[in-house]
Design a protein around this motif. Sequence first.
Motif, mmCIF file in Angstrom:
data_model
loop_
_atom_site.group_PDB
_atom_site.id
_atom_site.type_symbol
_atom_site.label_atom_id
_atom_site.label_comp_id
_atom_site.label_asym_id
_atom_site.label_seq_id
_atom_site.Cartn_x
_atom_site.Cartn_y
_atom_site.Cartn_z
ATOM 1 N N SER A 1 0.833 -1.199 0.000
ATOM 2 C CA SER A 1 0.000 0.000 0.000
ATOM 3 C C SER A 1 0.872 1.254 0.000
ATOM 4 O O SER A 1 0.538 2.258 -0.629
ATOM 5 N N SER B 1 -1.521 -2.204 -6.092
ATOM 6 C CA SER B 1 -2.723 -1.829 -5.343
ATOM 7 C C SER B 1 -3.890 -1.578 -6.301
ATOM 8 O O SER B 1 -3.710 -1.100 -7.421
ATOM 9 N N THR C 1 -4.854 1.837 4.883
ATOM 10 C CA THR C 1 -5.088 0.437 4.504
ATOM 11 C C THR C 1 -5.181 -0.454 5.734
ATOM 12 O O THR C 1 -6.064 -1.322 5.834
#
Length: 432
Positions: A108, A114, A387
């Motif tokens: 992330s 991602s 995240t």
Amino acid sequence: MLSPDEAKNRRRHSSPRGILVPYWILVVLCGGCFFFNVRGVYFGTVGTDYLADGYSKGATVISGAAPTAAGATLLLNDETNIPIPKHKNGATMSLEERIRYLELKTQSYMNFGSKDPFFGSTLHTGLCNSRGKLIEYGCVLGWEGVPKKQIVEKKCPGLFDQPVCFDDLPPPREWDIEKDASQTNTPKDHKNSKKEPPCLIYDFGIREQPQFGAVMARIFGCEVHAFDPSPVTKEYMATKNKESEKLRALPNYHFHPYGVGGVDGKITLYEYNWNQVSNIKYPTCIRACKDSDGRNCKLICKKNQSKFKLPIKTLPTIMKELGHEGRTIDVLKLDVEGSEYAFLEQLLDHQGGCPDYINQLTMEWHHYPFDPRYGEGASPPINAITTLLHACGLKLYHRHSQGGWPSQDKIYEDLKMHDIRYNVNAYRRVRL
């Protein structure tokens, strides 16, 4: 540096048990604890030339001798700088858990594969039906920071920035600021009023503007704990003035003269804007050039920032000392001038990646950059922490704007620190 022939000869005379392990495999196995030299590390026969930086706490590695199991354990378990992720009960995460946790962190942050490079600024709808910034309750003459009518007419600029979702909070009540602490501090419909207040609020970073906690204590009847180590805050709270005396008189408002961060103890913080302190250290010297092509340059050195040795604590330590272990923090407000990163990173690493006792997190991000591949709204550090919060059930429902705003202070331009931005985000728990 060995010549190719010397290196070849050394490998020929090494024990056949030696295995060259690529450094990236060790990074994964260590849960991101160490970064090794790209030459790799020999497991089996380990020479000092091949053990990257000799990074082993208390372990002696002798060239030509196989390391002991104890030495290898010391190497992998060293926490001098990077702690090993743990569960809330203190148990170390399993290897599988640590690898997945590392994946969430690193991929992330790097936006490596991602699904959403703007995840740190992507809002999730339907998480809050009623929200506000408390301005409708605290922007009243006689309240802290509201001494003049024109401030009320201008909607109390700068005093109410962090949003709150009211869905799970007790209903607001009328409050006469002139009577203040003489009024009951518990809502009439609170059935457990003899046991504890209906909500618990942590307010980190108040400066001389304690409005957030003051509203939560008076209007919602919550138990409020406010924290700030800044000299200006300690002076404000200790001074015999009408504002601080009103706060001290509230039985459900408590001030603590220390800050929060990623460690327990005293750390060096530096003078910052608005008489605050921060962990950001300005460059002492910069290069200033009159010509755009880099000619006619000179070195300019600024005076050093004032330094303060101030106490900070981690959230688990604070909750233990205040007797709040096992309780839910209904709202945690975080505005700590850059210390939010270390604070949240430590919290996630020591709570199994999931502090599930926090219902709301409303905060200000400081000093963050953009990912140059994607631009506004794609920030590596915010992507990573958001995240992890999202995986724990704390989902982003509010932001000031997708890209936040740059600092207005000229000092950052003078010091060539161009990539300095701020934003306000709010997260609310969705029970998994």
